[in-house]
Motif scaffolding. Structure first.
Motif, PDB file in Angstrom:
ATOM      1  N   ALA A   1       1.611   6.981  -1.299  1.00  0.00           N
ATOM      2  CA  ALA A   1       0.644   6.009  -0.742  1.00  0.00           C
ATOM      3  C   ALA A   1      -0.779   6.264  -1.251  1.00  0.00           C
ATOM      4  O   ALA A   1      -1.528   5.318  -1.507  1.00  0.00           O
ATOM      5  CB  ALA A   1       0.682   6.069   0.778  1.00  0.00           C
ATOM      6  N   HIS A   2      -1.141   7.538  -1.450  1.00  0.00           N
ATOM      7  CA  HIS A   2      -2.527   7.801  -1.843  1.00  0.00           C
ATOM      8  C   HIS A   2      -2.806   7.458  -3.311  1.00  0.00           C
ATOM      9  O   HIS A   2      -3.966   7.452  -3.730  1.00  0.00           O
ATOM     10  CB  HIS A   2      -2.907   9.254  -1.534  1.00  0.00           C
ATOM     11  N   GLU A   3      -1.746   7.155  -4.085  1.00  0.00           N
ATOM     12  CA  GLU A   3      -1.957   6.772  -5.489  1.00  0.00           C
ATOM     13  C   GLU A   3      -2.175   5.259  -5.623  1.00  0.00           C
ATOM     14  O   GLU A   3      -2.706   4.806  -6.632  1.00  0.00           O
ATOM     15  CB  GLU A   3      -0.750   7.181  -6.341  1.00  0.00           C
TER      16      GLU A   3
ATOM     17  N   TYR B   1      -7.258  -2.117   0.732  1.00  0.00           N
ATOM     18  CA  TYR B   1      -6.652  -2.644   1.961  1.00  0.00           C
ATOM     19  C   TYR B   1      -7.680  -2.631   3.088  1.00  0.00           C
ATOM     20  O   TYR B   1      -8.306  -1.605   3.352  1.00  0.00           O
ATOM     21  CB  TYR B   1      -5.462  -1.739   2.293  1.00  0.00           C
TER      22      TYR B   1
ATOM     23  N   GLN C   1      -4.925   7.680   3.737  1.00  0.00           N
ATOM     24  CA  GLN C   1      -4.043   7.519   2.566  1.00  0.00           C
ATOM     25  C   GLN C   1      -4.380   6.248   1.808  1.00  0.00           C
ATOM     26  O   GLN C   1      -4.334   6.219   0.579  1.00  0.00           O
ATOM     27  CB  GLN C   1      -2.581   7.427   3.016  1.00  0.00           C
ATOM     28  N   ALA C   2      -4.728   5.199   2.560  1.00  0.00           N
ATOM     29  CA  ALA C   2      -5.061   3.927   1.915  1.00  0.00           C
ATOM     30  C   ALA C   2      -6.367   4.034   1.129  1.00  0.00           C
ATOM     31  O   ALA C   2      -6.731   3.106   0.409  1.00  0.00           O
ATOM     32  CB  ALA C   2      -5.163   2.816   2.963  1.00  0.00           C
ATOM     33  N   PHE C   3      -7.070   5.149   1.273  1.00  0.00           N
ATOM     34  CA  PHE C   3      -8.276   5.376   0.474  1.00  0.00           C
ATOM     35  C   PHE C   3      -8.109   6.583  -0.446  1.00  0.00           C
ATOM     36  O   PHE C   3      -9.068   7.283  -0.770  1.00  0.00           O
ATOM     37  CB  PHE C   3      -9.508   5.487   1.383  1.00  0.00           C
ATOM     38  N   GLY C   4      -6.858   6.819  -0.826  1.00  0.00           N
ATOM     39  CA  GLY C   4      -6.596   7.797  -1.885  1.00  0.00           C
ATOM     40  C   GLY C   4      -6.575   9.243  -1.447  1.00  0.00           C
ATOM     41  O   GLY C   4      -6.580  10.146  -2.294  1.00  0.00           O
ATOM     42  N   ILE C   5      -6.578   9.491  -0.135  1.00  0.00           N
ATOM     43  CA  ILE C   5      -6.579  10.889   0.317  1.00  0.00           C
ATOM     44  C   ILE C   5      -5.132  11.393   0.412  1.00  0.00           C
ATOM     45  O   ILE C   5      -4.325  10.812   1.136  1.00  0.00           O
ATOM     46  CB  ILE C   5      -7.309  11.018   1.673  1.00  0.00           C
ATOM     47  N   PRO C   6      -4.798  12.447  -0.333  1.00  0.00           N
ATOM     48  CA  PRO C   6      -3.426  12.982  -0.284  1.00  0.00           C
ATOM     49  C   PRO C   6      -3.227  13.783   1.010  1.00  0.00           C
ATOM     50  O   PRO C   6      -3.490  14.984   1.051  1.00  0.00           O
ATOM     51  CB  PRO C   6      -3.349  13.876  -1.523  1.00  0.00           C
TER      52      PRO C   6
ATOM     53  N   ARG D   1     -17.672  17.233   0.677  1.00  0.00           N
ATOM     54  CA  ARG D   1     -16.627  16.250   0.390  1.00  0.00           C
ATOM     55  C   ARG D   1     -15.292  16.674   1.012  1.00  0.00           C
ATOM     56  O   ARG D   1     -14.571  15.841   1.564  1.00  0.00           O
ATOM     57  CB  ARG D   1     -16.498  16.212  -1.143  1.00  0.00           C
TER      58      ARG D   1
ATOM     59  N   ALA E   1     -13.570  -1.057   1.391  1.00  0.00           N
ATOM     60  CA  ALA E   1     -12.470  -1.401   0.487  1.00  0.00           C
ATOM     61  C   ALA E   1     -13.002  -1.800  -0.895  1.00  0.00           C
ATOM     62  O   ALA E   1     -12.427  -1.435  -1.922  1.00  0.00           O
ATOM     63  CB  ALA E   1     -11.634  -2.524   1.088  1.00  0.00           C
TER      64      ALA E   1
ATOM     65  N   MET F   1       0.815  -1.222   0.000  1.00  0.00           N
ATOM     66  CA  MET F   1       0.000   0.000   0.000  1.00  0.00           C
ATOM     67  C   MET F   1       0.848   1.271   0.000  1.00  0.00           C
ATOM     68  O   MET F   1       0.308   2.376  -0.065  1.00  0.00           O
ATOM     69  CB  MET F   1      -0.922   0.036   1.226  1.00  0.00           C
TER      70      MET F   1
ATOM     71  N   PRO G   1      -4.214   3.031  -3.986  1.00  0.00           N
ATOM     72  CA  PRO G   1      -5.606   2.578  -4.156  1.00  0.00           C
ATOM     73  C   PRO G   1      -6.182   2.966  -5.520  1.00  0.00           C
ATOM     74  O   PRO G   1      -6.990   2.225  -6.071  1.00  0.00           O
ATOM     75  CB  PRO G   1      -6.353   3.281  -3.015  1.00  0.00           C
ATOM     76  N   LYS G   2      -5.736   4.097  -6.042  1.00  0.00           N
ATOM     77  CA  LYS G   2      -6.241   4.514  -7.360  1.00  0.00           C
ATOM     78  C   LYS G   2      -5.765   3.556  -8.450  1.00  0.00           C
ATOM     79  O   LYS G   2      -6.408   3.415  -9.493  1.00  0.00           O
ATOM     80  CB  LYS G   2      -5.770   5.941  -7.688  1.00  0.00           C
TER      81      LYS G   2
ATOM     82  N   MET H   1     -14.640   7.491  -3.094  1.00  0.00           N
ATOM     83  CA  MET H   1     -14.003   8.711  -3.592  1.00  0.00           C
ATOM     84  C   MET H   1     -12.741   8.473  -4.419  1.00  0.00           C
ATOM     85  O   MET H   1     -12.556   9.094  -5.460  1.00  0.00           O
ATOM     86  CB  MET H   1     -13.671   9.646  -2.423  1.00  0.00           C
ATOM     87  N   ALA H   2     -11.870   7.552  -3.942  1.00  0.00           N
ATOM     88  CA  ALA H   2     -10.529   7.449  -4.532  1.00  0.00           C
ATOM     89  C   ALA H   2     -10.573   7.183  -6.036  1.00  0.00           C
ATOM     90  O   ALA H   2      -9.819   7.763  -6.801  1.00  0.00           O
ATOM     91  CB  ALA H   2      -9.733   6.352  -3.840  1.00  0.00           C
TER      92      ALA H   2
END
Lengths: 245, 293
Positions: free
Chosen positions: A83-85, A93, B184-189, B168, A158, A61, A87-88, A115-116
Motif C-alpha cells: 500500500a505504501h508504494e 487519496y 500508508q496512503a501517504f507512502g509510510i511503510p 522526520r 494529497a 490504494m 502513492p509513490k 514526503m512520499a
C-alpha cells in the motif's frame, strides 16, 4: 459493464481496472469490477451506500487486498504493490471524512504529503497557492479547523504528491454551500492541470456540475458508464440505480 | 536527621526510581501508542539489558567505567535486535491483532525468562558502577552515580521528545500512531515503522536497566516489577503520551520514595494501585491521553 461514454475513443487511459474482486474478510464486496479513467477527466462513481464505491478507491490504494483482477496506472500494474508504494507510483487519496492527522499542525500534514514522492518547497508553494487560506493556518492544529478548511487541507495534502490520479471520496459531505462551491472549483482547476480524478459523490448536482463521465456502481459491479451530457438529457439512470433525481 | 534533610533524601531516592521508570514506561507507551500492542514481554527486555550489562562489563577488563560504557552502548543494541527479530517472527505474522499479541508477548516473556535462566543462571550478580564519587551535602553524602542516572534519563527523555516532535522520523511515527491506514496512503511503510518502534521501546527498557544495574543487581526475574510499574505509569499518564509518562513516572517514583521512607513500601504500593483505580474510573484515557474515537 455498459460503456456509452463518447470520450472513450479519443482518450488514453490514466487508470484501468479489469475484473476486480475484493473481500472484507469472508464477505465479497467487489465482483469483477471494470472501470476506466481517462487522462485529464473527472469520473464520478455514483451509487447507493454499500455499493462498493469506497472499497473501489481503497482497492486502488492497496488498502483493501484484491483477490482477482488488475489495476493499471498508465500501464503499470498496481495490484500486488504494498500500500505504501501506490502513492509513490502517482495515486493520491482523499478519504471520506478527511482523515487528517488531527493532532498535527496544518504544516505537518502538508509535510506528510510531500514526503512520499520527495517533493519540496516549490510543490508546497503551488499547493498553498491553490488553498491560500491554509497559508494563514500553518501552525494551527488541523483538528481545530472548520469542516471546509479540513477538506481543503485533506486535498492539499494529497496534491502535495503531484498525483497523476486523484481519488476523492465524498469531499462535499457535511460542508456549507460556499465550501462545496470551492471544492467544485478546485476539482475543475485540477482538470485544467491534467490531473485525472475519480470522485465518489452522493449529490446529483455536484456530479452534474463537475464530472465528465459517471459510473453507476451497484452490488460491487460497474453497471453502466455514461457521459454527463447524456445524463443531463436523460437522468433516468440516476433514478434506476440510486432511486432519486 | 531532621525532617527536611530526611525528605530531601527520600525525594532524591524517589527521583532515581522515577528516572528509570520513565525510560522503561516510555518504551511500553511508545509501543502501545504507535502499534496498539500491549507488550507483556517489556519487562524481559529490561531484564535482558541488565543481564547483558553484567556479561559485557565482566568481559571487559580495566576501569569499571570502560565496561559500563560498553554495556550502555552494546546491551541496548543487542536487545533492540532481539526485539526486531521477535516483531518480525511473531507480531507481524499475527497482523498486530491486539488480543493475539497479548498472548504472544506472554509467550515471549516466558521464553526470554527461561533462556536467561538457562544461560545466565539463577544468581543475582552485581555490576560495578562506572564511578563512586559521593556528593557531600550539608546533611548527608549522596551517590554521584545515582544523580547521574537522573541526569542521563532526563537527557534521553529530552532527546526522545525532540526526535518525536522535531524530526522526520518523529513525524512518521506520529502519523502511524494517529492513523496507520492514512499513513500508508501517504507512502509510510507502516510495517517498518512498527519494527523500528518495537525495537526502540525495548532499547529504552534496556538502557534503563543498564543505568540501574550498578545500584541493583542483574537477575533473571528482575523484569516483573518494572513491567508492573510501567503499566501503572502508562495507565496514569495516558498510553502513547510522552508528557503523561514522564509526569506519572515522577509522581509514582517520588511517592514511592517518600512514602516508603516515612511509612512503609507496602503503603506506597497501595497508594499507587489506588491511583490507578481512580484514573481508570474517572479518566480511563489517563491524565494526558486523548479519548479514543
Amino acid at each position: 459493464m455498459i460503456e456509452t461514454g463518447k470520450a472513450e475513443a479519443k482518450k488514453t487511459d490514466a487508470l484501468r481496472i479489469a475484473g476486480l474482486d475484493c473481500f472484507y474478510g469472508e464477505v465479497q464486496v467487489l465482483y469483477g469490477l471494470d472501470l476506466v479513467l481517462y487522462k485529464g477527466e473527472v469520473l464520478c462513481l455514483f451509487g447507493r451506500n454499500g455499493a462498493g464505491k469506497t472499497t473501489t478507491l481503497k482497492a486502488i490504494m492497496g488498502l483493501v487486498p484484491s483477490s482477482a483482477g488488475s489495476i493499471k496506472l498508465a500501464g503499470q500494474e498496481l495490484t500486488g504493490l504494498p500500500a505504501h508504494e501506490v502513492p509513490k507510483a502517482g495515486v493520491a487519496y482523499v478519504p471520506q471524512g478527511r482523515r487528517l492527522f488531527a493532532e498535527m499542525t496544518v504544516a505537518e500534514n502538508i509535510e506528510i504529503g510531500l514526503m512520499a514522492r520527495g517533493k519540496g518547497k516549490a510543490v508546497r508553494e503551488n499547493v498553498l497557492d491553490l488553498f491560500p487560506l491554509l497559508r494563514q493556518r500553518l501552525k494551527q492544529r488541523s483538528g481545530t479547523l472548520s469542516g471546509g478548511e479540513q477538506q481543503m487541507l485533506a486535498m492539499a495534502r494529497a496534491l502535495c504528491l503531484e498525483p497523476q490520479v486523484l481519488l476523492l471520496d465524498e469531499p462535499t459531505e457535511g460542508l456549507m454551500p460556499s465550501m462545496i462551491a470551492k471544492i467544485r472549483e478546485t476539482v475543475s482547476k485540477l482538470r485544467e492541470m491534467h490531473v485525472s480524478t475519480i470522485l465518489v459523490e452522493q449529490r446529483v448536482d455536484a456530479v452534474l456540475s463537475v464530472a465528465d463521465r459517471v459510473s453507476f456502481i451497484e452490488n460491487g459491479r460497474n453497471r453502466e458508464t455514461v457521459d454527463v451530457e447524456e445524463l443531463r438529457a436523460d437522468p433516468s439512470a440516476v433514478r434506476r440505480y440510486v432511486g432519486v433525481g | 536527621m531532621h525532617f527536611g534533610p530526611h525528605l530531601l533524601l527520600a525525594a532524591l531516592e524517589g527521583l532515581v526510581t522515577s528516572a528509570v521508570l520513565a525510560l522503561t514506561a516510555l518504551g511500553l507507551s511508545l509501543v502501545f501508542g504507535v502499534m496498539r500492542v500491549v507488550n507483556v514481554a517489556h519487562g524481559e527486555f529490561f531484564m535482558l539489558g541488565a543481564v547483558l550489562a553484567w556479561a559485557i562489563s565482566t568481559a571487559i577488563s580495566g576501569h569499571p567505567a570502560l565496561g559500563f560504557l560498553a554495556a550502555l552502548v552494546i546491551a541496548p543494541l543487542i536487545v533492540g535486535a532481539i526485539a526486531l527479530v521477535a516483531e518480525r517472527l511473531v507480531l507481524r505474522r499475527l497482523n498486530y491483532n491486539p488480543e493475539a499479541t497479548i498472548v504472544a508477548t506472554i509467550g515471549m516473556l516466558y521464553i526470554i525468562q527461561q533462556l536467561a535462566l538457562t544461560f545466565y543462571g539463577p544468581e543475582a550478580r552485581p555490576v560495578e558502577p562506572p564511578f563512586s564519587y559521593r556528593i557531600l551535602l550539608p546533611w548527608f553524602g549522596y551517590s554521584g552515580y545515582k544523580l547521574s542516572i537522573i541526569a542521563a534519563s532526563a537527557l534521553l527523555l529530552i532527546v526522545t521528545w525532540l526526535v518525536l516532535t522535531r524530526t522526520r522520523i518523529g513525524l512518521i511515527m506520529r502519523a502511524t500512531q494517529y492513523d496507520s491506514e492514512t499513513a500508508q496512503a501517504f507512502g509510510i511503510p507502516v510495517d517498518r515503522v512498527y519494527g523500528g518502534v518495537f525495537a526502540l521501546g525495548a532499547m529504552l527498557a534496556a538502557i534503563a536497566a543498564v543505568l540501574i544495574v550498578p545500584i541493583s543487581q542483574a537477575h533473571y526475574l528482575m523484569g516483573q516489577d518494572p513491567l508492573l510499574l510501567s503499566f501503572i505509569v502508562v495507565i496514569i499518564g495516558g498510553l502513547g503520551s510522552l508528557r503523561g509518562t514522564v509526569v506519572a513516572a515522577v509522581l509514582i517514583g517520588l511517592s514511592d520514595g517518600i512514602i516508603s521512607m516515612f511509612f512503609s513500601p507496602t503503603l506506597a504500593k497501595i497508594i499507587a494501585t489506588l491511583l490507578v483505580a481512580m484514573v481508570l474510573v474517572f479518566r480511563p484515557q489517563g491524565l494526558f491521553g486523548t479519548a479514543s474515537r
